[in-house]
Design an enzyme around this catalytic site. Sequence first.
Site, PDB file in Angstrom:
ATOM      1  N   LYS A 109       0.815  -1.209   0.000  1.00 23.41           N
ATOM      2  CA  LYS A 109       0.000   0.000   0.000  1.00 23.41           C
ATOM      3  C   LYS A 109       0.856   1.270   0.000  1.00 23.41           C
ATOM      4  O   LYS A 109       0.396   2.332  -0.422  1.00 23.41           O
ATOM      5  CB  LYS A 109      -0.954  -0.010   1.191  1.00 23.41           C
ATOM      6  CG  LYS A 109      -1.981  -1.132   1.071  1.00 23.41           C
ATOM      7  CD  LYS A 109      -2.985  -1.131   2.188  1.00 23.41           C
ATOM      8  CE  LYS A 109      -4.090  -2.155   1.967  1.00 23.41           C
ATOM      9  NZ  LYS A 109      -3.645  -3.558   2.162  1.00 23.41           N
TER      10      LYS A 109
HETATM   11  C1  PLP Z   1      -4.214  -4.655   1.548  1.00 19.97           C
HETATM   12  C2  PLP Z   1      -3.397  -5.895   1.420  1.00 19.97           C
HETATM   13  C3  PLP Z   1      -3.768  -6.940   0.537  1.00 19.97           C
HETATM   14  C4  PLP Z   1      -5.056  -6.911  -0.259  1.00 19.97           C
HETATM   15  O1  PLP Z   1      -5.066  -5.946  -1.278  1.00 19.97           O
HETATM   16  P1  PLP Z   1      -6.453  -5.473  -1.926  1.00 19.97           P
HETATM   17  O2  PLP Z   1      -6.105  -4.317  -2.772  1.00 19.97           O
HETATM   18  O3  PLP Z   1      -7.343  -5.099  -0.772  1.00 19.97           O
HETATM   19  O4  PLP Z   1      -6.998  -6.633  -2.702  1.00 19.97           O
HETATM   20  C5  PLP Z   1      -2.918  -8.029   0.401  1.00 19.97           C
HETATM   21  N1  PLP Z   1      -1.782  -8.119   1.130  1.00 19.97           N
HETATM   22  C6  PLP Z   1      -1.398  -7.156   1.980  1.00 19.97           C
HETATM   23  C7  PLP Z   1      -0.155  -7.329   2.763  1.00 19.97           C
HETATM   24  C8  PLP Z   1      -2.186  -6.006   2.161  1.00 19.97           C
HETATM   25  O5  PLP Z   1      -1.791  -5.054   3.024  1.00 19.97           O
END
Ligand code: PLP
Length: 454
Positions: A109
Amino acid sequence: MQYVSTRGGVQPVNFEQALLEGQAEDGGLFLPERYPQLTDKWDSLKDLSFSELALEIVSLYATDVDVDALRTILRDAFATFDDADVAPLVQIEDLHVLELFHGPTLAFKDVALQVLGRLFEHVLSQHNQVMNILGATSGDTGSAAIAGVRGRDGIGIFIMFPDGRTSRLQELQMTTVREKNVHCLAIDGSFDDCQRILKAIFNDIEFKRRARLGAVNSINWARIMVQIVYYVYATLRYDEPVTFSVPTGNFGNILSAVLAMRMGAPIRRLVLGTNENDILARFFASGKYQRGAVQQTLSPSMDIQVASNLERFIYLYLDGDSEQLVQFMHGFAEHNHATLSQNGHVDATIDARRIDTDETIATIRKTWERYGYLVDPHTAVGIAAAAHTDSEGPVVCLATAHPAKFPSAVNQAIGNARAQHPRLQVLDEKHARKVKLPADQQEVRSYIELNIIK
Ligand SMILES: *Cc1c(COP(=O)(O)O)cnc(C)c1O
């Protein structure tokens, strides 16, 4: 570039409006009116650095932001990553991993949120505005959002989390941030309580306007846009079409891959991995979207039963027919299920797989024993899902978090404390700061009122 709402109930807006509004006022999500093609200039993109490629792609969508400002924003955002490649592609024998965890909070993110914080600051200052971000987190989103806006001018951030129910590391990643514009609200309740309070406050349009509330969850178009970059970056490293395997919760990450395909990136297929919260695996197998009860798993950032970004996918699937989309979304809201496709098949390019806890742990172990490569439980879900697919050509698994963020799952799999990262080890020594509040909308609102940036 103009942006339309999936629900078709508002006039198209420009990029800056889509960025600042987050969600459209008709309840829909913004999407660009078209997808520029990269095919003609494909070969010339191969020599670009990550940040240069990001400028090529982002400037196609953020057409109302000054290009020099964009260049600086992207360069500074990716300079916070601890790898010169930003998203390095690791190849060990037949294992191909795109590491997306080199940012400040060690999760994917960061890629988008480091850009988003700087974009907000730039656009707000251009318009002489301020913004107060309100969010609820069960883990990764909160710390990455805080890292993106800490110390930025004209932006306050208030993140609610269920007190004592996030992991210790996740809490410390939020509460050890010193900047005064950051407020960590430890709510005496569950994550659902936090989300309920969040919704109630956002639904009070008068308060929302007065406090200039903004959101940073993955419904913000700018996050989806930035994530397109790493799919294109990885695809450029191969001479044949690539399959990506994406551990999925809210469908935000994988949606960017769908859009990279629309822009002409040679992507063969997408493997979608879920944990026991398998609403998406069921949906792509049957065409039926049916809510289940949320279960706690080893991959908490995917413990989600309603994938907010699926709305964008369905809109594209329906060729932009907002009326049908609204019917689907309302049906789901009312009955907890809705059917998109009667013949049971949604999209041949998406191969969705449910991976349970045992297989996740076994995958962490196998990946370590066979390749000497340590993965976190989210990444393991994607690697396990990839092992089930029969797609031809290279399969690139996305590593969405550094293994040290989830030490107990990793240690459970390989039996000793190998999952470490220096940045996490020093957190314990830092001063932590949080405001404890009851799970009460009024109390949270009062705290925000007293502390907003005006
Ligand atoms: C947020 C997250 C996901 C999932 O991603 P999405 O965009 O919600 O599908 C997977 N792995 C990690 C480590 C995350 O922080």
